[in-house]
Design an enzyme around this catalytic site. Structure first.
Site, PDB file in Angstrom:
ATOM      1  CG  ASP A  37     -52.515 -23.675 -54.064  1.00 32.92           C
ATOM      2  OD1 ASP A  37     -52.916 -24.286 -55.072  1.00 32.92           O
ATOM      3  OD2 ASP A  37     -52.451 -22.430 -54.000  1.00 32.92           O
ATOM      4  CG  ASP A  66     -49.976 -21.000 -59.332  1.00 33.52           C
ATOM      5  OD1 ASP A  66     -48.807 -20.925 -59.743  1.00 33.52           O
ATOM      6  OD2 ASP A  66     -50.890 -21.542 -59.977  1.00 33.52           O
TER       7      ASP A  66
END
Length: 269
Positions: A13, A15
């Site tokens: 991922d 953020d």
């Protein structure tokens, strides 16, 4: 992790794992560098559909993280790929920004508000009442409802912003029709990333900061998962979920040495 299968592919991922807004998380740049130097395939995943991979590469580079454009996979790209496979050469009324409209154009879709095959809802910083109303009326007339991701809100320097999931809920309330969400936690996002890399779930690790999106979608796609504690989910909150990640680490900085050493496996954690 006690699993000794080799790791050939990494998904991570963005953020909460690599960055907080515009600021790099300590160890993130070194983690990406280690992945590049290892020669292993990897993708940085994001539910954000606003930006193109080129835009995101530039934003990450400003934070000191050098991610190749080819290694960025967004919910907009996954959505466009899904629609191209479902209905090649179709048409859509799109509510979103350049990341989504560019992806849709690239797979040969026509953007129109005249009897489209789909209404495709993505994230934008400027949702307009007119566009939402048009989407509602087209869905009422039979257009299929697709949304890039179910995230109800997103961060900004000024505070929380409504995101795709919140606007989708508004449209669903008005039409009685639920969208099909493409992005996390739908494992379809993971599978599309694996297909892009021609990778196998058994030799892939997913790194994320949210139990309810990153970890569950990785788990359901058959991946080993690593939760980092630099984002949304705390170590204490993990116990509230009926599933667990393969490993919990403080940050991606704890994974740099493992990536650099192809013969090692992470210790149980």
């Amino acid at each position: 992790m006690t699993d000794h299968r080799p790791v050939e592919t990494w998904l991570t991922d963005m953020d909460g794992v690599l960055v907080h807004e515009e600021d790099a998380i300590p160890g993130a740049a070194e983690f990406i560098t280690a992945l590049e130097q290892s020669g292993r395939s990897f993708l940085v995943l994001t539910n954000n559909s606003i930006f193109t991979p080129r835009d995101l590469r530039a934003r990450l580079l400003m934070s000191g993280i050098d991610v190749p454009e080819r290694a960025i996979w967004t919910s907009a790209l996954a959505t466009a790929q899904f629609l191209a496979e479902q209905r090649p050469g179709g048409s859509a009324y799109v509510v979103g920004e350049a990341g989504l409209t560019t992806a849709m154009h690239d797979v040969g879709y026509v953007m129109t508000d005249r009897d489209p095959d789909y209404v495709v809802l993505g994230e934008t910083r400027t949702y307009s009442f007119e566009a939402i109303t048009r989407a509602i009326r087209l869905i009422e007339k039979g257009a299929r409802f697709i949304a890039t991701n179910p995230d109800p809100s997103g961060p900004s320097p000024a505070g929380t912003l409504p995101a795709t999931g919140s606007v989708a809920a508004l449209i669903s309330t008005a039409t009685g029709r639920q969208p099909y969400y493409i992005g996390k936690p739908n494992p379809l996002m993971m599978r599309s990333a694996l297909n892009r890399l021609d990778a196998h779930s058994e030799t892939t690790i997913m790194v994320g900061d949210r139990m309810d999106t990153d970890i569950i979608s990785g788990l359901e796609a058959g991946l080993r998962t690593v939760l980092v504690l630099t984002g949304s989910t705390s170590r204490e909150q993990v116990e509230h979920f009926p599933y667990r990640p393969s490993r919990i680490v403080d940050s991606v900085a704890d994974l740099v040495q493992f990536v650099a050493d192809e013969d090692r496996q992470p210790e149980q954690g």
